[in-house]
Write a protein that holds these residues in place. Structure first.
Motif, PDB file in Angstrom:
ATOM      1  N   VAL A  48      41.683  85.082  62.174  1.00  0.00           N
ATOM      2  CA  VAL A  48      41.503  84.521  63.516  1.00  0.00           C
ATOM      3  C   VAL A  48      42.238  85.487  64.439  1.00  0.00           C
ATOM      4  O   VAL A  48      43.433  85.728  64.263  1.00  0.00           O
ATOM      5  CB  VAL A  48      42.098  83.103  63.622  1.00  0.00           C
ATOM      6  N   SER A  49      41.520  86.066  65.401  1.00  0.00           N
ATOM      7  CA  SER A  49      42.140  87.148  66.162  1.00  0.00           C
ATOM      8  C   SER A  49      41.658  87.211  67.600  1.00  0.00           C
ATOM      9  O   SER A  49      40.611  86.659  67.957  1.00  0.00           O
ATOM     10  CB  SER A  49      41.856  88.493  65.488  1.00  0.00           C
ATOM     11  N   GLY A  50      42.448  87.889  68.413  1.00  0.00           N
ATOM     12  CA  GLY A  50      42.073  88.122  69.798  1.00  0.00           C
ATOM     13  C   GLY A  50      42.691  89.405  70.302  1.00  0.00           C
ATOM     14  O   GLY A  50      43.750  89.821  69.835  1.00  0.00           O
ATOM     15  N   ARG A  51      42.009  90.015  71.255  1.00  0.00           N
ATOM     16  CA  ARG A  51      42.540  91.234  71.847  1.00  0.00           C
ATOM     17  C   ARG A  51      43.595  90.883  72.883  1.00  0.00           C
ATOM     18  O   ARG A  51      43.388  89.976  73.700  1.00  0.00           O
ATOM     19  CB  ARG A  51      41.402  92.033  72.488  1.00  0.00           C
ATOM     20  N   ILE A  52      44.706  91.595  72.849  1.00  0.00           N
ATOM     21  CA  ILE A  52      45.800  91.332  73.780  1.00  0.00           C
ATOM     22  C   ILE A  52      45.433  91.876  75.158  1.00  0.00           C
ATOM     23  O   ILE A  52      45.210  93.070  75.318  1.00  0.00           O
ATOM     24  CB  ILE A  52      47.117  91.964  73.278  1.00  0.00           C
ATOM     25  N   VAL A  53      45.343  90.986  76.150  1.00  0.00           N
ATOM     26  CA  VAL A  53      44.937  91.415  77.491  1.00  0.00           C
ATOM     27  C   VAL A  53      46.033  91.200  78.536  1.00  0.00           C
ATOM     28  O   VAL A  53      45.886  91.632  79.680  1.00  0.00           O
ATOM     29  CB  VAL A  53      43.638  90.711  77.946  1.00  0.00           C
ATOM     30  N   GLU A  54      47.136  90.532  78.144  1.00  0.00           N
ATOM     31  CA  GLU A  54      48.218  90.267  79.097  1.00  0.00           C
ATOM     32  C   GLU A  54      49.531  90.091  78.335  1.00  0.00           C
ATOM     33  O   GLU A  54      49.572  89.364  77.340  1.00  0.00           O
ATOM     34  CB  GLU A  54      47.898  88.989  79.880  1.00  0.00           C
ATOM     35  N   VAL A  55      50.592  90.749  78.819  1.00  0.00           N
ATOM     36  CA  VAL A  55      51.916  90.685  78.180  1.00  0.00           C
ATOM     37  C   VAL A  55      53.003  90.661  79.253  1.00  0.00           C
ATOM     38  O   VAL A  55      52.744  90.973  80.423  1.00  0.00           O
ATOM     39  CB  VAL A  55      52.164  91.909  77.263  1.00  0.00           C
ATOM     40  N   GLU A  56      54.204  90.299  78.826  1.00  0.00           N
ATOM     41  CA  GLU A  56      55.376  90.459  79.693  1.00  0.00           C
ATOM     42  C   GLU A  56      56.517  91.036  78.878  1.00  0.00           C
ATOM     43  O   GLU A  56      56.701  90.673  77.718  1.00  0.00           O
ATOM     44  CB  GLU A  56      55.825  89.108  80.283  1.00  0.00           C
ATOM     45  N   ALA A  57      57.282  91.937  79.507  1.00  0.00           N
ATOM     46  CA  ALA A  57      58.460  92.517  78.853  1.00  0.00           C
ATOM     47  C   ALA A  57      59.691  91.714  79.248  1.00  0.00           C
ATOM     48  O   ALA A  57      59.859  91.367  80.423  1.00  0.00           O
ATOM     49  CB  ALA A  57      58.627  93.971  79.270  1.00  0.00           C
ATOM     50  N   TYR A  58      60.527  91.407  78.290  1.00  0.00           N
ATOM     51  CA  TYR A  58      61.813  90.729  78.540  1.00  0.00           C
ATOM     52  C   TYR A  58      62.927  91.621  78.050  1.00  0.00           C
ATOM     53  O   TYR A  58      63.051  91.902  76.863  1.00  0.00           O
ATOM     54  CB  TYR A  58      61.825  89.337  77.880  1.00  0.00           C
ATOM     55  N   LYS A  59      63.757  92.077  79.038  1.00  0.00           N
ATOM     56  CA  LYS A  59      64.684  93.170  78.794  1.00  0.00           C
ATOM     57  C   LYS A  59      66.083  92.713  78.383  1.00  0.00           C
ATOM     58  O   LYS A  59      67.094  93.350  78.720  1.00  0.00           O
ATOM     59  CB  LYS A  59      64.749  94.057  80.027  1.00  0.00           C
ATOM     60  N   GLY A  60      66.153  91.600  77.697  1.00  0.00           N
ATOM     61  CA  GLY A  60      67.375  91.215  76.994  1.00  0.00           C
ATOM     62  C   GLY A  60      68.597  90.978  77.857  1.00  0.00           C
ATOM     63  O   GLY A  60      68.548  90.272  78.855  1.00  0.00           O
ATOM     64  N   ILE A  61      69.696  91.585  77.464  1.00  0.00           N
ATOM     65  CA  ILE A  61      71.019  91.277  78.012  1.00  0.00           C
ATOM     66  C   ILE A  61      71.091  91.456  79.528  1.00  0.00           C
ATOM     67  O   ILE A  61      71.738  90.691  80.228  1.00  0.00           O
ATOM     68  CB  ILE A  61      72.081  92.143  77.289  1.00  0.00           C
ATOM     69  N   LYS A 200      63.354  87.932  88.977  1.00  0.00           N
ATOM     70  CA  LYS A 200      62.020  87.337  89.079  1.00  0.00           C
ATOM     71  C   LYS A 200      61.034  88.273  89.781  1.00  0.00           C
ATOM     72  O   LYS A 200      59.838  88.101  89.672  1.00  0.00           O
ATOM     73  CB  LYS A 200      62.076  85.970  89.755  1.00  0.00           C
ATOM     74  N   ASP A 201      61.559  89.265  90.484  1.00  0.00           N
ATOM     75  CA  ASP A 201      60.692  90.198  91.203  1.00  0.00           C
ATOM     76  C   ASP A 201      60.373  91.472  90.420  1.00  0.00           C
ATOM     77  O   ASP A 201      59.596  92.307  90.888  1.00  0.00           O
ATOM     78  CB  ASP A 201      61.338  90.584  92.535  1.00  0.00           C
ATOM     79  N   TYR A 202      60.954  91.623  89.242  1.00  0.00           N
ATOM     80  CA  TYR A 202      60.668  92.831  88.454  1.00  0.00           C
ATOM     81  C   TYR A 202      59.194  92.851  88.040  1.00  0.00           C
ATOM     82  O   TYR A 202      58.634  91.828  87.654  1.00  0.00           O
ATOM     83  CB  TYR A 202      61.541  92.887  87.195  1.00  0.00           C
ATOM     84  N   LEU A 203      58.611  94.045  88.083  1.00  0.00           N
ATOM     85  CA  LEU A 203      57.184  94.157  87.726  1.00  0.00           C
ATOM     86  C   LEU A 203      57.054  94.401  86.224  1.00  0.00           C
ATOM     87  O   LEU A 203      56.783  95.510  85.771  1.00  0.00           O
ATOM     88  CB  LEU A 203      56.541  95.285  88.530  1.00  0.00           C
ATOM     89  N   LEU A 204      57.242  93.347  85.458  1.00  0.00           N
ATOM     90  CA  LEU A 204      57.249  93.484  83.993  1.00  0.00           C
ATOM     91  C   LEU A 204      56.117  92.714  83.319  1.00  0.00           C
ATOM     92  O   LEU A 204      56.123  92.504  82.120  1.00  0.00           O
ATOM     93  CB  LEU A 204      58.611  93.038  83.431  1.00  0.00           C
ATOM     94  N   ARG A 205      55.174  92.272  84.117  1.00  0.00           N
ATOM     95  CA  ARG A 205      53.951  91.675  83.555  1.00  0.00           C
ATOM     96  C   ARG A 205      52.846  92.722  83.629  1.00  0.00           C
ATOM     97  O   ARG A 205      52.658  93.357  84.674  1.00  0.00           O
ATOM     98  CB  ARG A 205      53.557  90.434  84.347  1.00  0.00           C
ATOM     99  N   PHE A 206      52.151  92.898  82.518  1.00  0.00           N
ATOM    100  CA  PHE A 206      51.089  93.915  82.458  1.00  0.00           C
ATOM    101  C   PHE A 206      49.815  93.282  81.925  1.00  0.00           C
ATOM    102  O   PHE A 206      49.859  92.461  81.009  1.00  0.00           O
ATOM    103  CB  PHE A 206      51.520  95.075  81.554  1.00  0.00           C
ATOM    104  N   TYR A 207      48.698  93.649  82.521  1.00  0.00           N
ATOM    105  CA  TYR A 207      47.440  93.082  82.045  1.00  0.00           C
ATOM    106  C   TYR A 207      46.288  94.061  82.234  1.00  0.00           C
ATOM    107  O   TYR A 207      46.390  95.021  83.007  1.00  0.00           O
ATOM    108  CB  TYR A 207      47.153  91.749  82.738  1.00  0.00           C
ATOM    109  N   ILE A 208      45.207  93.795  81.516  1.00  0.00           N
ATOM    110  CA  ILE A 208      44.019  94.641  81.590  1.00  0.00           C
ATOM    111  C   ILE A 208      43.229  94.274  82.836  1.00  0.00           C
ATOM    112  O   ILE A 208      42.786  93.133  82.986  1.00  0.00           O
ATOM    113  CB  ILE A 208      43.156  94.492  80.322  1.00  0.00           C
ATOM    114  N   LYS A 209      43.072  95.237  83.704  1.00  0.00           N
ATOM    115  CA  LYS A 209      42.410  95.011  84.976  1.00  0.00           C
ATOM    116  C   LYS A 209      41.001  94.466  84.777  1.00  0.00           C
ATOM    117  O   LYS A 209      40.206  95.032  84.018  1.00  0.00           O
ATOM    118  CB  LYS A 209      42.350  96.330  85.750  1.00  0.00           C
TER     119      LYS A 209
END
Length: 216
Positions: A48-61, A200-209
């Motif tokens: 069962v699978s899907g292509r990743i089209v949207e992610v967010e980076a979480y930069k830890g500490i 909250k304003d960091y541009l760390l969400r990425f997605y396929i246009k």
DNA sequence: CAAATGATTCGCT
DNA sequence: GCGAATCATTTGG
């Protein structure tokens, strides 16, 4: 660097499973590289699978939006502090699960939240897990809502806390590169982190246009 | 369509 | 107790 551990031939197409090394890199870079890859969960022997089209980076500490901000370490988030290439699955809002892949070195508690998928394989199983219906019975709206959010995709792929700590290069859940590269990447602020101050304003969400399965 | 609202449980303070 | 890296449903335009 050899980022691939294995070459597998499945249904006539070459699929390459991402190895641990792939996730050892800087979190934002890994996040962008995960776009276009395929998240696979083997459910009762079926892919069962899907292509990743949207992610967010979480930069830890250093990231006020991250569960490990300021070095916070609890039973819940301890997976983030371990080896990379491990699933961090947490329960949220009393009802839903969200899935991350742990990145960077051991002791650097960072990760990538998988926010949306475009369904690829196992549509019948996804329809059952999400709506308890046959795929053919789904409305257009239900099809579009199968995997276009972090909680939704976990339901569709039957991902819950039993997979917390799972090795993402193992045989149950993993990510494949099938050489899908023809897209543009957009970035934006992350979703639902209003508590996170300046982070909250960091541009760390990425997605396929333009992809229709990016969350709304 | 957009906005508002309720659901429902866990983990941490 | 309270808030959460969410979602489905309802309501009004």
């Amino acid at each position: 660097m050899n980022v691939y551990s294995k070459l597998e031939k499945i249904k006539g197409d070459f699929m390459i499973k991402l190895s641990k090394d792939f996730y050892a890199d800087e979190t934002t870079k890994v996040a962008k590289l995960l776009l276009g890859k395929k998240l696979v969960h083997i459910c009762s022997g079926e892919r069962v699978s899907g292509r990743i089209v949207e992610v967010e980076a979480y930069k830890g500490i250093s990231d006020k939006a991250a569960h490990a901000y300021n070095g916070r370490k609890t039973k819940r988030n301890e997976m983030l502090y371990g080896e990379c290439g491990i699933a961090y699955v947490f329960f949220i809002y009393g009802m839903y699960n969200c899935m991350n892949v742990v990145t960077q070195k051991k002791g650097e508690p960072e990760g990538v939240l998988i926010r949306a998928l475009e369904p690829c394989e196992g549509n019948e199983k996804m329809a059952e897990f999400r709506f308890k219906k046959r795929y053919e019975e789904l409305s257009k709206r239900e099809v579009r809502n199968l995997t276009n959010g972090p909680g939704k995709l976990c339901t569709a792929l039957d991902i819950d806390r039993k997979l917390n700590g799972a090795d993402m290069s193992g045989s149950e859940i993993f990510i494949e590169d099938d050489d899908f590269n023809s897209f543009k990447i957009e970035s934006s602020k992350r979703i639902n982190i209003d508590y996170a101050g300046e982070a909250k304003d960091y541009l760390l969400r990425f997605y396929i246009k333009g992809n229709p399965y990016v969350s709304k």
